[in-house]
Design an enzyme around this catalytic site. Structure first.
Site, PDB file in Angstrom:
ATOM      1  N   ARG A  54       0.861  -1.177   0.000  1.00  0.00           N
ATOM      2  CA  ARG A  54       0.000   0.000   0.000  1.00  0.00           C
ATOM      3  C   ARG A  54       0.902   1.234   0.000  1.00  0.00           C
ATOM      4  NH1 ARG A  54       2.490   1.526   3.616  1.00  0.00           N
ATOM      5  NH2 ARG A  54       1.125   3.296   3.845  1.00  0.00           N
ATOM      6  N   GLY A  55       0.267   2.410  -0.035  1.00  0.00           N
ATOM      7  CA  GLY A  55       1.042   3.640  -0.089  1.00  0.00           C
ATOM      8  C   GLY A  55       1.159   4.116  -1.527  1.00  0.00           C
ATOM      9  N   ALA A  56       1.047   5.442  -1.701  1.00  0.00           N
ATOM     10  CA  ALA A  56       0.886   6.012  -3.043  1.00  0.00           C
ATOM     11  C   ALA A  56       1.938   5.540  -4.058  1.00  0.00           C
ATOM     12  CB  ALA A  56       0.894   7.531  -2.934  1.00  0.00           C
ATOM     13  N   ARG A  98      -7.895   0.527  -5.990  1.00  0.00           N
ATOM     14  CA  ARG A  98      -7.903   1.549  -4.932  1.00  0.00           C
ATOM     15  C   ARG A  98      -8.204   2.891  -5.613  1.00  0.00           C
ATOM     16  NH1 ARG A  98      -4.391   0.857  -0.234  1.00  0.00           N
ATOM     17  NH2 ARG A  98      -5.917   2.276   0.654  1.00  0.00           N
ATOM     18  N   ASP A 252      -1.902  10.864  -0.944  1.00  0.00           N
ATOM     19  CA  ASP A 252      -2.280   9.895  -1.969  1.00  0.00           C
ATOM     20  C   ASP A 252      -2.711  10.594  -3.247  1.00  0.00           C
ATOM     21  OD1 ASP A 252      -2.381   7.201  -0.327  1.00  0.00           O
ATOM     22  OD2 ASP A 252      -3.055   8.858   0.906  1.00  0.00           O
ATOM     23  N   LYS A 263      -4.365   9.920   4.413  1.00  0.00           N
ATOM     24  CA  LYS A 263      -5.055   8.976   5.292  1.00  0.00           C
ATOM     25  C   LYS A 263      -5.994   9.700   6.251  1.00  0.00           C
ATOM     26  CE  LYS A 263      -4.896   5.377   5.082  1.00  0.00           C
ATOM     27  NZ  LYS A 263      -5.922   4.571   4.359  1.00  0.00           N
TER      28      LYS A 263
HETATM   29  O1  MRU Z   1      -4.451   3.087   2.700  1.00  0.00           O
HETATM   30  P1  MRU Z   1      -2.981   3.249   2.501  1.00  0.00           P
HETATM   31  O2  MRU Z   1      -2.146   2.673   3.567  1.00  0.00           O
HETATM   32  O3  MRU Z   1      -2.540   2.871   1.111  1.00  0.00           O
HETATM   33  O4  MRU Z   1      -2.863   4.810   2.603  1.00  0.00           O
HETATM   34  C1  MRU Z   1      -1.893   5.483   2.006  1.00  0.00           C
HETATM   35  C2  MRU Z   1      -0.992   5.991   3.006  1.00  0.00           C
HETATM   36  O5  MRU Z   1      -0.106   5.287   3.410  1.00  0.00           O
HETATM   37  C3  MRU Z   1      -1.128   7.320   3.531  1.00  0.00           C
HETATM   38  O6  MRU Z   1      -2.263   7.989   3.237  1.00  0.00           O
HETATM   39  C4  MRU Z   1       0.153   8.050   3.303  1.00  0.00           C
HETATM   40  O7  MRU Z   1       0.245   9.013   4.254  1.00  0.00           O
HETATM   41  C5  MRU Z   1       0.264   8.646   1.941  1.00  0.00           C
HETATM   42  S1  MRU Z   1       0.852   7.520   0.788  1.00  0.00           S
HETATM   43  C6  MRU Z   1       2.457   8.000   0.693  1.00  0.00           C
END
Ligand code: MRU
Length: 383
Positions: A54-56, A98, A252, A263
């Site tokens: 996960r994560g952008a 997503r 994101d 988040k």
């Molecule tokens: O739902 P996730 O874990 O994929 O959410 C994304 C994130 O990890 C956060 O929103 C984060 O701060 C930004 S992504 C670099």
């Protein structure tokens, strides 16, 4: 980034086997370090939607490799007359996993455009592999540059505090686990720590999936960065008492006007930061800008996930003699209570002190953002 002293990225092509992508399965962290093998686009789509990764930035890199796996399967069958239709299906599948992280669609579209340039099946496969690797390499390089552009913020505070630790609050995990390497929000922190500047990170636990407590705390620990995990509601109190010098979060999706989706809970931290005059920065590679959007509140799609993530908590069971090593989920809320699970919120640009990008820092407004990225000036019709 090092894990138990060995350098890892979060995603890579398996050495000696071009049919397999390997990822760190983040569901097992922080208690176990598990590598998952992925060999089909459908498997990659599941890994993204069920948050094995996960994560952008990492979602973008995974989408790039997912499209490579699709191209490999589709174009290896030289007789396939419906190759383009199958590739389009793979793109749709990946994009549906997503909705909030814009890196996902960005990477898929980049792959589609690149693959279309190949004239033979073999060429298309090779372009897809190279493009996936490029997306991953660029992500790591952008995050490294974010660290270089962000470190002076921390250094200035450190000088003002005469070397006392700079207290930085972060939310969720915008660390190296959320990207291919380095992370976005954590990149300036790692750079400062490596340069000998004393830092301490307040890590929001980030319910419901606890990416802060599970992932950010783990990776900061692996790198030796002093940190403290806090319950999600603690930041405002800390800011009121002068215990936070700086907030840095990830995103994101950020509009061309500087509205920031991140988040769920980020907005509340930005409000508390504004009320207490704590600088609130957002770190992002340019792949996380949505150049077509102007109004984050109205336009950014907010993912809603299953209610069980809110009603349950999970972790290692602890017996009278300590940890049992057995992982378990526990039901926290009454079984019949409904629960809502909004994954993200939008922090309006007016609450953001500045953005830290791979090209430098800027204010969170359209003019300043486009001054850094002038090639996107025409991506959205002017009002
Ligand atoms: O739902 P996730 O874990 O994929 O959410 C994304 C994130 O990890 C956060 O929103 C984060 O701060 C930004 S992504 C670099």
């Amino acid at each position: 980034m090092n894990v138990h002293g060995k350098h890892y990225r979060t995603i890579w092509l398996r050495p000696g086997d071009e049919h397999v992508i390997e990822i760190i399965d983040q569901r097992a962290l922080p208690h176990r370090f598990v590598i998952e093998k992925i060999s089909a686009v459908a498997q990659m789509a599941t890994a993204i939607s069920e948050m094995h990764l996960r994560g952008a930035g990492l979602i973008g890199a995974a989408a790039g490799y997912g499209m490579y796996l699709a191209a490999l399967a589709i174009f290896s069958d030289a007789r396939s007359r419906t190759a383009n239709a199958h590739l389009a299906e793979a793109a749709t599948l990946l994009k549906s996993t997503r909705p909030t992280a814009v890196n996902l669609a960005w990477a898929v579209d980049r792959q589609l455009a690149a693959i279309a340039r190949g004239s033979t099946a073999r060429e298309k496969i090779s372009i897809a592999r190279e493009t996936a690797a490029l997306i991953a390499d660029e992500d790591a390089a952008a995050c490294r540059a974010i660290g270089e552009h962000g470190i002076s913020l921390i250094r200035t505070i450190s000088r003002r505090k005469k070397g006392a630790p700079v207290n930085i609050l972060t939310h969720c995990n915008a660390g190296w686990l959320a990207f291919v390497d380095h992370g976005s929000a954590t990149a300036p922190i790692y750079a400062a720590h490596d340069a000998g500047i004393a830092v301490h990170v307040w890590v929001d636990e980030t319910r419901p999936r606890s990416q802060g407590a599970k992932l950010t705390a783990w990776e900061l620990g692996q790198h030796g960065v002093p940190h403290t995990v806090i319950a999600d509601n603690t930041g405002g109190h800390l800011m009121q008492h002068g215990m936070v010098d700086l907030c840095i979060v990830g995103t994101d999706r950020t509009t061309r006007t500087g509205d920031v989706a991140n988040k769920i809970g980020t907005y509340l931290k930005a409000l508390a930061a504004r009320d207490n005059r704590v600088p609130f920065y957002v770190a992002l590679p340019s792949s996380s800008f949505d150049w077509k959007m102007r109004d984050g509140l109205r336009e950014i799609p907010i993912e809603e996930r299953g209610s069980e993530e809110v009603k349950f908590a999970d972790g290692l069971l602890v017996g009278p003699k300590g940890r049992t090593g057995r992982h378990a989920e526990v039901l926290v809320a009454p079984p019949d209570s409904p629960a809502a699970n909004y994954g993200f919120d939008v922090t309006p640009a007016r609450l953001v002190t500045g953005l830290i990008t791979e090209r430098g820092r800027c204010r969170a407004n359209e003019r300043a953002i486009l001054a850094l990225f002038p090639e996107h000036a025409g991506s959205c019709a002017r009002r």
